[in-house]
Design a protein around this motif. Sequence first.
Motif, PDB file in Angstrom:
ATOM      1  N   ALA A   9      10.314  -2.604  -5.882  1.00 29.22           N
ATOM      2  CA  ALA A   9       9.357  -1.700  -6.513  1.00 29.22           C
ATOM      3  C   ALA A   9       9.424  -0.291  -5.943  1.00 29.22           C
ATOM      4  O   ALA A   9       8.885   0.653  -6.532  1.00 29.22           O
ATOM      5  N   TYR A  10      10.091  -0.118  -4.793  1.00 27.17           N
ATOM      6  CA  TYR A  10      10.295   1.226  -4.260  1.00 27.17           C
ATOM      7  C   TYR A  10      11.287   2.004  -5.104  1.00 27.17           C
ATOM      8  O   TYR A  10      11.276   3.230  -5.142  1.00 27.17           O
ATOM      9  N   GLU A  11      12.177   1.283  -5.789  1.00 25.80           N
ATOM     10  CA  GLU A  11      13.247   1.925  -6.547  1.00 25.80           C
ATOM     11  C   GLU A  11      12.961   1.992  -8.045  1.00 25.80           C
ATOM     12  O   GLU A  11      13.541   2.814  -8.746  1.00 25.80           O
ATOM     13  N   THR A  12      12.101   1.115  -8.546  1.00 23.64           N
ATOM     14  CA  THR A  12      11.817   1.107  -9.976  1.00 23.64           C
ATOM     15  C   THR A  12      10.401   0.603 -10.228  1.00 23.64           C
ATOM     16  O   THR A  12       9.881  -0.197  -9.461  1.00 23.64           O
ATOM     17  N   SER A  13       9.798   1.107 -11.299  1.00 21.80           N
ATOM     18  CA  SER A  13       8.497   0.604 -11.724  1.00 21.80           C
ATOM     19  C   SER A  13       8.619  -0.144 -13.053  1.00 21.80           C
ATOM     20  O   SER A  13       7.611  -0.526 -13.648  1.00 21.80           O
ATOM     21  N   ASP A  14       9.852  -0.351 -13.497  1.00 23.65           N
ATOM     22  CA  ASP A  14      10.106  -1.043 -14.756  1.00 23.65           C
ATOM     23  C   ASP A  14       9.835  -2.540 -14.580  1.00 23.65           C
ATOM     24  O   ASP A  14      10.506  -3.208 -13.791  1.00 23.65           O
ATOM     25  N   PRO A  15       8.854  -3.111 -15.285  1.00 21.26           N
ATOM     26  CA  PRO A  15       8.532  -4.536 -15.114  1.00 21.26           C
ATOM     27  C   PRO A  15       9.732  -5.442 -15.354  1.00 21.26           C
ATOM     28  O   PRO A  15       9.899  -6.441 -14.660  1.00 21.26           O
ATOM     29  N   LYS A  16      10.560  -5.101 -16.335  1.00 22.44           N
ATOM     30  CA  LYS A  16      11.710  -5.943 -16.635  1.00 22.44           C
ATOM     31  C   LYS A  16      12.674  -5.995 -15.453  1.00 22.44           C
ATOM     32  O   LYS A  16      13.209  -7.055 -15.119  1.00 22.44           O
ATOM     33  N   ASN A  41       0.809  -1.213   0.000  1.00 22.85           N
ATOM     34  CA  ASN A  41       0.000   0.000   0.000  1.00 22.85           C
ATOM     35  C   ASN A  41       0.843   1.263   0.000  1.00 22.85           C
ATOM     36  O   ASN A  41       0.378   2.323  -0.405  1.00 22.85           O
ATOM     37  N   SER A  42       2.081   1.170   0.491  1.00 21.83           N
ATOM     38  CA  SER A  42       2.939   2.352   0.540  1.00 21.83           C
ATOM     39  C   SER A  42       3.665   2.605  -0.776  1.00 21.83           C
ATOM     40  O   SER A  42       4.343   3.611  -0.927  1.00 21.83           O
ATOM     41  N   LEU A  43       3.521   1.678  -1.748  1.00 22.12           N
ATOM     42  CA  LEU A  43       4.128   1.879  -3.059  1.00 22.12           C
ATOM     43  C   LEU A  43       3.344   2.927  -3.841  1.00 22.12           C
ATOM     44  O   LEU A  43       2.159   3.137  -3.614  1.00 22.12           O
ATOM     45  N   ASN A  44       4.032   3.586  -4.782  1.00 17.62           N
ATOM     46  CA  ASN A  44       3.311   4.509  -5.644  1.00 17.62           C
ATOM     47  C   ASN A  44       2.400   3.696  -6.565  1.00 17.62           C
ATOM     48  O   ASN A  44       2.635   2.505  -6.799  1.00 17.62           O
ATOM     49  N   PRO A  45       1.341   4.300  -7.097  1.00 19.91           N
ATOM     50  CA  PRO A  45       0.344   3.548  -7.881  1.00 19.91           C
ATOM     51  C   PRO A  45       0.942   2.764  -9.046  1.00 19.91           C
ATOM     52  O   PRO A  45       0.540   1.629  -9.306  1.00 19.91           O
ATOM     53  N   SER A  46       1.910   3.352  -9.747  1.00 20.55           N
ATOM     54  CA  SER A  46       2.504   2.678 -10.900  1.00 20.55           C
ATOM     55  C   SER A  46       3.242   1.418 -10.486  1.00 20.55           C
ATOM     56  O   SER A  46       3.078   0.352 -11.092  1.00 20.55           O
ATOM     57  N   SER A  47       4.043   1.498  -9.422  1.00 22.63           N
ATOM     58  CA  SER A  47       4.799   0.337  -8.952  1.00 22.63           C
ATOM     59  C   SER A  47       3.870  -0.738  -8.408  1.00 22.63           C
ATOM     60  O   SER A  47       4.086  -1.930  -8.634  1.00 22.63           O
ATOM     61  N   ARG A  48       2.834  -0.307  -7.679  1.00 20.49           N
ATOM     62  CA  ARG A  48       1.904  -1.277  -7.109  1.00 20.49           C
ATOM     63  C   ARG A  48       1.176  -2.043  -8.216  1.00 20.49           C
ATOM     64  O   ARG A  48       0.984  -3.263  -8.124  1.00 20.49           O
ATOM     65  N   LYS A  49       0.780  -1.337  -9.274  1.00 18.21           N
ATOM     66  CA  LYS A  49       0.111  -2.001 -10.398  1.00 18.21           C
ATOM     67  C   LYS A  49       1.035  -3.023 -11.052  1.00 18.21           C
ATOM     68  O   LYS A  49       0.598  -4.102 -11.450  1.00 18.21           O
ATOM     69  N   ASN A  50       2.315  -2.678 -11.164  1.00 14.91           N
ATOM     70  CA  ASN A  50       3.244  -3.594 -11.806  1.00 14.91           C
ATOM     71  C   ASN A  50       3.508  -4.835 -10.959  1.00 14.91           C
ATOM     72  O   ASN A  50       3.677  -5.933 -11.481  1.00 14.91           O
ATOM     73  N   VAL A  51       3.563  -4.664  -9.644  1.00 17.88           N
ATOM     74  CA  VAL A  51       3.715  -5.820  -8.756  1.00 17.88           C
ATOM     75  C   VAL A  51       2.508  -6.739  -8.909  1.00 17.88           C
ATOM     76  O   VAL A  51       2.644  -7.960  -9.031  1.00 17.88           O
ATOM     77  N   GLU A  52       1.308  -6.156  -8.915  1.00 18.30           N
ATOM     78  CA  GLU A  52       0.097  -6.946  -9.078  1.00 18.30           C
ATOM     79  C   GLU A  52       0.075  -7.632 -10.442  1.00 18.30           C
ATOM     80  O   GLU A  52      -0.305  -8.803 -10.564  1.00 18.30           O
ATOM     81  N   MET A  53       0.479  -6.892 -11.474  1.00 17.94           N
ATOM     82  CA  MET A  53       0.475  -7.435 -12.827  1.00 17.94           C
ATOM     83  C   MET A  53       1.419  -8.622 -12.950  1.00 17.94           C
ATOM     84  O   MET A  53       1.059  -9.668 -13.516  1.00 17.94           O
ATOM     85  N   LEU A  54       2.620  -8.507 -12.398  1.00 17.77           N
ATOM     86  CA  LEU A  54       3.622  -9.564 -12.534  1.00 17.77           C
ATOM     87  C   LEU A  54       3.279 -10.784 -11.681  1.00 17.77           C
ATOM     88  O   LEU A  54       3.567 -11.919 -12.069  1.00 17.77           O
ATOM     89  N   CYS A  55       2.701 -10.566 -10.514  1.00 10.62           N
ATOM     90  CA  CYS A  55       2.418 -11.682  -9.605  1.00 10.62           C
ATOM     91  C   CYS A  55       1.085 -12.364  -9.886  1.00 10.62           C
ATOM     92  O   CYS A  55       0.843 -13.474  -9.409  1.00 10.62           O
ATOM     93  N   GLN A  56       0.207 -11.714 -10.655  1.00 10.81           N
ATOM     94  CA  GLN A  56      -1.119 -12.276 -10.903  1.00 10.81           C
ATOM     95  C   GLN A  56      -1.074 -13.676 -11.517  1.00 10.81           C
ATOM     96  O   GLN A  56      -1.837 -14.558 -11.109  1.00 10.81           O
ATOM     97  N   LYS A  92       5.050 -11.481  -4.259  1.00 10.45           N
ATOM     98  CA  LYS A  92       4.942 -10.099  -3.771  1.00 10.45           C
ATOM     99  C   LYS A  92       6.047  -9.780  -2.766  1.00 10.45           C
ATOM    100  O   LYS A  92       6.624  -8.689  -2.785  1.00 10.45           O
ATOM    101  N   ASN A  93       6.335 -10.721  -1.876  1.00  8.78           N
ATOM    102  CA  ASN A  93       7.400 -10.499  -0.900  1.00  8.78           C
ATOM    103  C   ASN A  93       8.754 -10.346  -1.583  1.00  8.78           C
ATOM    104  O   ASN A  93       9.643  -9.647  -1.086  1.00  8.78           O
ATOM    105  N   THR A  94       8.915 -11.014  -2.735  1.00 10.59           N
ATOM    106  CA  THR A  94      10.199 -10.998  -3.432  1.00 10.59           C
ATOM    107  C   THR A  94      10.446  -9.683  -4.149  1.00 10.59           C
ATOM    108  O   THR A  94      11.550  -9.146  -4.112  1.00 10.59           O
ATOM    109  N   ILE A  95       9.432  -9.157  -4.819  1.00  2.52           N
ATOM    110  CA  ILE A  95       9.678  -7.999  -5.691  1.00  2.52           C
ATOM    111  C   ILE A  95       9.154  -6.666  -5.151  1.00  2.52           C
ATOM    112  O   ILE A  95       9.479  -5.613  -5.707  1.00  2.52           O
ATOM    113  N   SER A  96       8.379  -6.684  -4.066  1.00  2.00           N
ATOM    114  CA  SER A  96       7.815  -5.431  -3.559  1.00  2.00           C
ATOM    115  C   SER A  96       8.889  -4.444  -3.112  1.00  2.00           C
ATOM    116  O   SER A  96       8.776  -3.235  -3.343  1.00  2.00           O
ATOM    117  N   LYS A  97       9.952  -4.940  -2.463  1.00  2.00           N
ATOM    118  CA  LYS A  97      11.006  -4.030  -1.997  1.00  2.00           C
ATOM    119  C   LYS A  97      11.674  -3.323  -3.164  1.00  2.00           C
ATOM    120  O   LYS A  97      11.976  -2.132  -3.103  1.00  2.00           O
TER     121      LYS A  97
END
Length: 270
Positions: free
Chosen positions: A57-64, A26-41, A50-55
């Motif tokens: 996501a604070y530094e990048t929103s690039d899916p790759k 929830n503390s991630l910016n909207p773009s990063s949070r969407k990408n975490v959800e998109m990749l883990c779905q 989510k536990n692996t990539i959420s941290k």
Amino acid sequence: MVALIAISVHNKDGNNAEHGNEVAENSLNPSSRKNVEMLCQPTIYKETCKNTISKAAYETSDPKELIKTGFNASIEELEKIMNNSTLYAELAKDNMTRQAMDICKEVMDFALDNFYQSIDKLSAFELSKFDEYTYDLKVWLGATITHQQTCLDGFEKTNTQAGGKMAKALNVSMEMSSNALAMFTDFSNMLKNFSGNVNRKLLYQDGDGFPSWVSEGRRRVLQFGPDGVKPNVTVAQDGSGNFTTLTEALKTVPKKECCSLCDLRQGWFV
């Protein structure tokens, strides 16, 4: 890539996230949070994902880059197991179990190589070579799961509790490996949908009738056909082959050996 970042994917997993991870998401910016959800779905082990990539996501929103974080986390988990001398000393107490542990060390080394190759390939990913890059990555990522399962198969004939302990030790890395393959597969499918023009270019054929992105090694295999490719080793449970188990066959494969007809690493036909 900009279009991908804007995609919002609804998470269909009905399980509630752990409170700590939920706060982090929830503390991630909207773009990063969407990408975490998109990749883990598309993954089976969503909470591990989510536990692996959420941290990261604070530094990048690039899916790759987030997918590469998943690859690196899998490497760290595998290396932790391989460097656990206490675990090896505890499990390798009899001859059969020691043999199984030796196989584990070898195949997990292969699994690490596959992850490192995947990171290098993903870093250099080019849409102009989409099909070739995607093929290699799926093969390598799939192989990481196979290698770990081969490690566990080696304990089938042992009379100790070592197999159960190794299965427990490999549990997280197996989940991460499964997630890595699922994340990349889904991501590559989305990229393919956004690259229609690029895909048409990929269909350009050279003089020998193959698309230009098909490597020389694979062309030779395709030209031989199924009847022209002879396996180095045949595994058959009914005793009609060289070996009855994959574990026995793997012992005969020289490390990082490549057959003359194949350009994939560990390319023996087993």
